[in-house]
Design a protein around this motif. Structure first.
Motif, PDB file in Angstrom:
ATOM      1  N   LEU A  59      51.965  53.192  37.298  1.00 57.20           N
ATOM      2  CA  LEU A  59      52.161  51.973  36.510  1.00 57.20           C
ATOM      3  C   LEU A  59      51.317  51.906  35.241  1.00 57.20           C
ATOM      4  N   ALA A  60      50.084  52.360  35.336  1.00 56.18           N
ATOM      5  CA  ALA A  60      49.166  52.228  34.191  1.00 56.18           C
ATOM      6  C   ALA A  60      48.213  53.420  34.138  1.00 56.18           C
ATOM      7  N   PRO A  61      48.746  54.616  33.902  1.00 57.33           N
ATOM      8  CA  PRO A  61      47.928  55.831  33.987  1.00 57.33           C
ATOM      9  C   PRO A  61      46.840  55.943  32.934  1.00 57.33           C
ATOM     10  N   LYS A  62      47.000  55.250  31.809  1.00 55.40           N
ATOM     11  CA  LYS A  62      46.014  55.354  30.730  1.00 55.40           C
ATOM     12  C   LYS A  62      45.420  54.003  30.350  1.00 55.40           C
ATOM     13  N   ALA A  63      45.490  53.042  31.259  1.00 55.33           N
ATOM     14  CA  ALA A  63      45.025  51.694  30.926  1.00 55.33           C
ATOM     15  C   ALA A  63      44.256  51.099  32.104  1.00 55.33           C
ATOM     16  N   ASP A  64      43.060  51.579  32.304  1.00 57.79           N
ATOM     17  CA  ASP A  64      42.254  51.095  33.429  1.00 57.79           C
ATOM     18  C   ASP A  64      41.933  49.606  33.289  1.00 57.79           C
ATOM     19  N   ASP A  65      41.661  49.130  32.070  1.00 61.81           N
ATOM     20  CA  ASP A  65      41.379  47.703  31.875  1.00 61.81           C
ATOM     21  C   ASP A  65      42.530  46.833  32.382  1.00 61.81           C
ATOM     22  N   LEU A  66      43.752  47.267  32.096  1.00 58.81           N
ATOM     23  CA  LEU A  66      44.929  46.503  32.526  1.00 58.81           C
ATOM     24  C   LEU A  66      45.084  46.549  34.041  1.00 58.81           C
ATOM     25  N   TRP A  67      44.849  47.706  34.615  1.00 58.95           N
ATOM     26  CA  TRP A  67      44.936  47.859  36.068  1.00 58.95           C
ATOM     27  C   TRP A  67      43.921  46.952  36.768  1.00 58.95           C
ATOM     28  N   PHE A  68      42.678  46.957  36.289  1.00 58.37           N
ATOM     29  CA  PHE A  68      41.641  46.139  36.925  1.00 58.37           C
ATOM     30  C   PHE A  68      41.926  44.646  36.745  1.00 58.37           C
ATOM     31  N   LYS A  69      42.499  44.271  35.604  1.00 63.26           N
ATOM     32  CA  LYS A  69      42.886  42.877  35.409  1.00 63.26           C
ATOM     33  C   LYS A  69      43.966  42.477  36.413  1.00 63.26           C
ATOM     34  N   ALA A  70      44.953  43.330  36.601  1.00 62.92           N
ATOM     35  CA  ALA A  70      46.006  43.050  37.575  1.00 62.92           C
ATOM     36  C   ALA A  70      45.419  42.879  38.972  1.00 62.92           C
ATOM     37  N   MET A  71      44.445  43.726  39.315  1.00 62.81           N
ATOM     38  CA  MET A  71      43.825  43.668  40.639  1.00 62.81           C
ATOM     39  C   MET A  71      43.002  42.393  40.818  1.00 62.81           C
ATOM     40  N   SER A  72      42.419  41.889  39.733  1.00 65.52           N
ATOM     41  CA  SER A  72      41.684  40.630  39.826  1.00 65.52           C
ATOM     42  C   SER A  72      42.660  39.458  40.002  1.00 65.52           C
ATOM     43  N   LEU A  73      43.782  39.509  39.324  1.00 67.14           N
ATOM     44  CA  LEU A  73      44.787  38.458  39.476  1.00 67.14           C
ATOM     45  C   LEU A  73      45.330  38.402  40.907  1.00 67.14           C
ATOM     46  N   LEU A  74      45.551  39.567  41.497  1.00 70.64           N
ATOM     47  CA  LEU A  74      46.045  39.604  42.881  1.00 70.64           C
ATOM     48  C   LEU A  74      45.051  38.974  43.845  1.00 70.64           C
ATOM     49  N   ASN A  75      43.762  39.014  43.484  1.00 68.78           N
ATOM     50  CA  ASN A  75      42.728  38.401  44.329  1.00 68.78           C
ATOM     51  C   ASN A  75      42.356  36.995  43.868  1.00 68.78           C
ATOM     52  N   LYS A  76      43.142  36.465  42.910  1.00 67.15           N
ATOM     53  CA  LYS A  76      42.907  35.121  42.376  1.00 67.15           C
ATOM     54  C   LYS A  76      41.510  34.977  41.784  1.00 67.15           C
ATOM     55  N   THR A  77      41.065  36.044  41.132  1.00 67.33           N
ATOM     56  CA  THR A  77      39.765  36.042  40.474  1.00 67.33           C
ATOM     57  C   THR A  77      39.967  35.900  38.968  1.00 67.33           C
ATOM     58  N   ASN A  78      39.407  34.877  38.386  1.00 66.17           N
ATOM     59  CA  ASN A  78      39.501  34.690  36.945  1.00 66.17           C
ATOM     60  C   ASN A  78      38.508  35.595  36.212  1.00 66.17           C
ATOM     61  N   SER A  79      38.766  35.814  34.941  1.00 64.91           N
ATOM     62  CA  SER A  79      37.865  36.560  34.063  1.00 64.91           C
ATOM     63  C   SER A  79      37.431  35.642  32.932  1.00 64.91           C
ATOM     64  N   ILE A  80      36.182  35.827  32.496  1.00 60.98           N
ATOM     65  CA  ILE A  80      35.676  35.029  31.382  1.00 60.98           C
ATOM     66  C   ILE A  80      34.948  35.937  30.398  1.00 60.98           C
ATOM     67  N   GLU A  81      34.742  35.416  29.202  1.00 57.94           N
ATOM     68  CA  GLU A  81      33.908  36.105  28.216  1.00 57.94           C
ATOM     69  C   GLU A  81      32.522  35.486  28.259  1.00 57.94           C
ATOM     70  N   ALA A  82      31.501  36.337  28.313  1.00 57.25           N
ATOM     71  CA  ALA A  82      30.129  35.837  28.351  1.00 57.25           C
ATOM     72  C   ALA A  82      29.823  35.008  27.108  1.00 57.25           C
ATOM     73  N   LYS A  83      29.202  33.852  27.305  1.00 57.90           N
ATOM     74  CA  LYS A  83      28.843  33.003  26.168  1.00 57.90           C
ATOM     75  C   LYS A  83      27.629  33.564  25.440  1.00 57.90           C
ATOM     76  N   GLU A  84      26.653  34.024  26.206  1.00 57.57           N
ATOM     77  CA  GLU A  84      25.454  34.634  25.623  1.00 57.57           C
ATOM     78  C   GLU A  84      25.544  36.137  25.876  1.00 57.57           C
ATOM     79  N   LYS A  85      25.694  36.903  24.818  1.00 55.60           N
ATOM     80  CA  LYS A  85      25.938  38.335  24.992  1.00 55.60           C
ATOM     81  C   LYS A  85      25.049  39.161  24.071  1.00 55.60           C
TER      82      LYS A  85
END
Length: 278
Positions: A207-233
């Motif tokens: 499904l996503a052989p060259k897009a690990d970021d997309l794969w990991f995002k899909a896996m977080s969605l399946l676990n109902k885990t949201n992603s955020i951007e750090a405010k202080e970085k």
């Protein structure tokens, strides 16, 4: 133009890092954060990879472990500059896989209950990089945290728009489920934030052989885990000059393969329903 502007900074930090030891007792005896840093690399970047590792070893607050995953074929090609950095803190491990997903999936198997932070192999990370990511985690312990994100946007028919249209929320409408962390700047994954399918090699290569970021995002969605951007970085990582001649970015963004691979993932897992359902 940007590369020219970054050149002096890259040379300066590369020279500084070349002079430090990564295995001193002072470094190895420092108190550690309960975090494992994990990354992977390819042959063209091996000669400069010690600079990346040294930038991780020189963090204000250190992780418990830094793991570099390389393909088995690279074992005889690892330079001394990298080998001599191995210690109780940093280790090199090998994998039969030849894809960027190995930067996380093997470490998930080894440390299923640990916080894992991924990073790239062509950037020098600022000394406050890890401590600020961990600080963000303590405030929001149950989400995936990236230093840089884009926002997955859909059209009126719930079809994903092309990746180039993910820079900002469409019409300034923010959906907390839509944030996609960009791996290069660093991403923190808390324990159990990703679905167990994350290590399904056959499926992600399909499904996503060259897009690990997309794969990991899909896996977080399946676990109902949201992603955020750090405010202080931390300040923006410094590119290592000459290390980015070979890059997935040229295919995934330049040839729009990110869009194709996200459509594959979205269709297979019905991701639009997970993202767009309130």
């Amino acid at each position: 133009m940007k590369v020219i502007k970054e050149l002096p900074l890259s040379i300066l930090h590369s020279c500084k890092l070349s002079l430090i030891s990564g295995t001193s007792k002072k470094i190895l005896s420092k108190e550690k954060l309960p975090v494992v840093v994990s990354l992977t690399s390819i042959e063209p970047r091996l000669k400069t990879l010690h600079l990346v590792i040294k930038s991780l070893i020189k963090q204000e607050e250190l992780p418990q472990k830094i793991i570099l995953w390389l393909n088995n074929d690279l074992k005889p090609k690892v330079p001394k500059s990298l080998l001599k950095l191995q210690s109780s803190l940093f280790e090199i491990r090998y994998s039969e896989l030849n894809c960027s997903h190995r930067k996380l999936i093997h470490t998930l198997d080894l440390f299923p209950n640990k916080i894992i932070v991924t990073c790239d192999d062509d950037l020098i990370y600022r000394k406050e990089w890890l401590s600020l990511l961990f600080k963000a985690h303590k405030k929001k312990p149950n989400v995936v945290i990236g230093n840089k994100t884009v926002h997955i946007n859909h059209d009126a028919s719930s079809n994903p728009l092309p990746f180039k249209n993910w820079r900002q929320p469409l019409n300034n409408i923010i959906n907390p489920k839509s944030f996609l962390p960009i791996g290069a700047w660093g991403v923190l994954y808390p324990p159990n934030s990703l679905n167990q399918k994350v290590t399904d090699v056959e499926l992600f290569l399909k499904l996503a052989p060259k897009a690990d970021d997309l794969w990991f995002k899909a896996m977080s969605l399946l676990n109902k885990t949201n992603s955020i951007e750090a405010k202080e970085k931390a300040r923006e990582p410094i590119p290592i000059i000459g290390s980015q001649k070979v890059s997935l970015k040229k295919d995934n963004i330049g040839k729009d393969k990110n869009t194709t691979q996200w459509i594959n993932l979205s269709n297979h897992f019905n991701l639009a329903s997970l993202i767009l359902t309130k």
